[in-house]
Design a protein around this motif. Structure first.
Motif, short mmCIF file in Angstrom:
data_model
loop_
_atom_site.label_atom_id
_atom_site.label_comp_id
_atom_site.label_asym_id
_atom_site.label_seq_id
_atom_site.Cartn_x
_atom_site.Cartn_y
_atom_site.Cartn_z
N ALA A 1 12.71 19.55 41.03
CA ALA A 1 12.95 18.26 41.66
C ALA A 1 12.59 18.35 43.15
O ALA A 1 12.72 19.40 43.77
CB ALA A 1 14.41 17.84 41.49
N LEU A 2 12.15 17.23 43.69
CA LEU A 2 11.86 17.15 45.12
C LEU A 2 13.09 16.62 45.86
O LEU A 2 13.85 15.84 45.32
CB LEU A 2 10.67 16.22 45.35
N PRO A 3 13.32 17.04 47.11
CA PRO A 3 12.48 17.93 47.91
C PRO A 3 12.78 19.40 47.62
O PRO A 3 13.79 19.74 46.99
CB PRO A 3 12.88 17.57 49.34
N MET B 1 3.09 19.91 45.33
CA MET B 1 3.43 18.66 44.67
C MET B 1 2.28 18.32 43.74
O MET B 1 1.12 18.61 44.04
CB MET B 1 3.69 17.54 45.68
N ALA B 2 2.61 17.70 42.61
CA ALA B 2 1.58 17.40 41.62
C ALA B 2 2.01 16.19 40.80
O ALA B 2 3.20 15.93 40.62
CB ALA B 2 1.37 18.59 40.69
N TYR B 3 1.02 15.45 40.33
CA TYR B 3 1.26 14.42 39.33
C TYR B 3 1.06 15.07 37.95
O TYR B 3 0.00 15.66 37.69
CB TYR B 3 0.29 13.25 39.49
N VAL B 4 2.09 14.98 37.09
CA VAL B 4 2.00 15.54 35.75
C VAL B 4 2.40 14.49 34.72
O VAL B 4 3.11 13.52 35.05
CB VAL B 4 2.90 16.79 35.58
N ALA C 1 9.86 19.27 52.62
CA ALA C 1 10.78 18.14 52.60
C ALA C 1 10.42 17.10 51.55
O ALA C 1 11.10 16.07 51.44
CB ALA C 1 10.84 17.49 53.98
N GLY C 2 9.34 17.34 50.78
CA GLY C 2 8.95 16.41 49.72
C GLY C 2 8.43 15.09 50.23
O GLY C 2 8.50 14.08 49.51
N MET C 3 7.87 15.07 51.44
CA MET C 3 7.38 13.82 52.02
C MET C 3 5.91 13.63 51.66
O MET C 3 5.10 14.55 51.84
CB MET C 3 7.56 13.84 53.54
#
Length: 386
Positions: free
Chosen positions: A378-380, A345-348, A249-251
């Motif tokens: 794209a999230l989610p 999920m990642a920070y890029v 869910a991208g939370m």
């Protein structure tokens, strides 16, 4: 005289929720999570996950930290202490918000319920509850408001999934149909007084029930029986599937996507910061600077990754560009039971944040020395049908 080292402090035993005996009777695998003994799983993580996506799951969330704020200036205190405009909440409504330090770093993400005109319930993550409580006490000076630690006053049970309303409706005459998302109302469930909130951390519709610890076992049992009577079953679910559900869910999860070294704007959650509310608030100047950076030249962006291989990208793994240069880091990763592939999920770096065209990868995750291609998305990853 020989110097001796101070003895190491005795390890503190994890706390138990009021439902520990129930979990053990169900054969749960227990784990120490944020100082609490919690059920990790009862059987198959995949089956628990799919039950929430297709029917309904039952969670013990009694490790969460409840803090009550009351008084004529309760709303003003929360407006100052947190980044959201909490005094604007109508009684019976809730809001997702954050508490930041003076430098804009996130101390925790929270849900705040306005339970009455001058009363609020702040729900913090278990690992950060004491930090949030201490910060509210520190920021309380000058406000006609009281801050009370209510962590021992509540058990918290969640019913999540498309069948959640049907199951809960068998046990209460509360207006569940009329209860909006991010709202709560006082009611009775199976004869147990509870605050019924339409909130959750799974990406599905559902409810969270705040009740007295002494009533937790009776409430859990009544919900289980109601699930059986409804024909859907109500599957007990542990922390492991809660993590894959929230990831799909991208939370964000504190300690992974959110930390003291990130601001709400770094996490793509700048919408929770209410610059337009009256008065000052802790971290305002730093957050204004963070908002400007995010608008002009964001250093890194939180994205979704869909792996092209079978190995799972885990938190801390480097993300690399086409030439092998490190351009980010995974914050959370797991096999997705719904999508059937590993996700993360990642920070890029901002230049790599655009979703990849269908059928292409463009980046890779360094999994113990092996570069596994992945597609930025794209999230989610998953969004329930409304």
């Amino acid at each position: 005289m020989t110097a001796t080292a101070d003895p190491a402090p005795e390890p503190t035993a994890p706390r138990s929720t009021p439902l520990e005996a129930v979990h053990r009777a169900l054969g749960a695998t227990m784990t120490d999570f944020a100082g609490w003994l919690m059920p990790l799983r009862y059987g198959s993580e995949r089956e628990e996950h799919q039950a929430v996506r297709t029917r309904a799951g039952l969670f013990d969330l009694s490790h969460m930290g409840e803090i009550t704020v009351t008084g004529p200036a309760a709303g003003a205190l929360l407006d100052y202490a947190l980044v959201g405009h909490l005094s604007a909440l109508a009684p019976g409504r809730a809001r997702y918000t954050m508490i930041c330090d003076a430098d804009g770093g996130i101390l925790d993400d929270l849900i705040v319920y306005r339970t009455a005109g001058t009363a609020y319930l702040v729900v913090a993550n278990a690992a950060n509850a004491q930090t949030v409580l201490d910060a509210l006490h520190e920021r309380q000076a000058g406000f006609d408001a009281a801050v009370r630690d209510d962590r021992d006053a509540y058990a918290l049970i969640a019913v999540q999934g498309p069948a959640a309303q049907g199951v809960l409706a068998r046990l209460t005459d509360a207006d569940l149909q009329g209860l909006k998302y991010y709202a709560g109302l006082p009611g009775t469930v199976a004869g147990v007084p509870a605050m019924i909130a339409r909130t959750g951390y799974t990406g599905e519709d559902g409810f969270e029930l705040f009740a007295a610890p002494a009533d937790a076992e009776a409430l859990w049992q009544a919900l289980t029986e109601a699930g059986a009577e409804a024909g859907t079953g109500l599957v007990p679910c542990g922390l492991s599937c809660r993590d894959t559900l929230r990831l799909e869910a991208g939370m964000p999860l504190y300690g992974h996507e959110l930390t003291r070294n990130t601001t709400p704007f770094d996490a793509g959650l700048g919408r929770v910061v209410a610059f337009g509310k009256p008065g000052d608030f802790v971290g305002r100047a730093a957050l204004e600077a963070a908002a400007a950076r995010a608008e002009s030249s964001p250093p890194r962006t939180l994205v979704g990754l869909v792996s092209e291989g079978r190995r799972v990208p885990r938190a801390g793994y480097p993300v690399t560009g086409p030439d092998g240069t490190v351009i980010g880091e995974v914050t959370s990763g797991a096999p997705s039971p719904t999508l059937g592939v590993p996700i993360a999920m990642a920070y890029v770096d901002a230049g790599y944040a655009a979703p990849a065209p269908a059928g292409t990868s463009g980046v890779a995750v360094d999994i113990r020395g092996t570069r596994q291609p992945a597609a930025v998305t794209a999230l989610p990853f998953y969004r329930r049908e409304r």
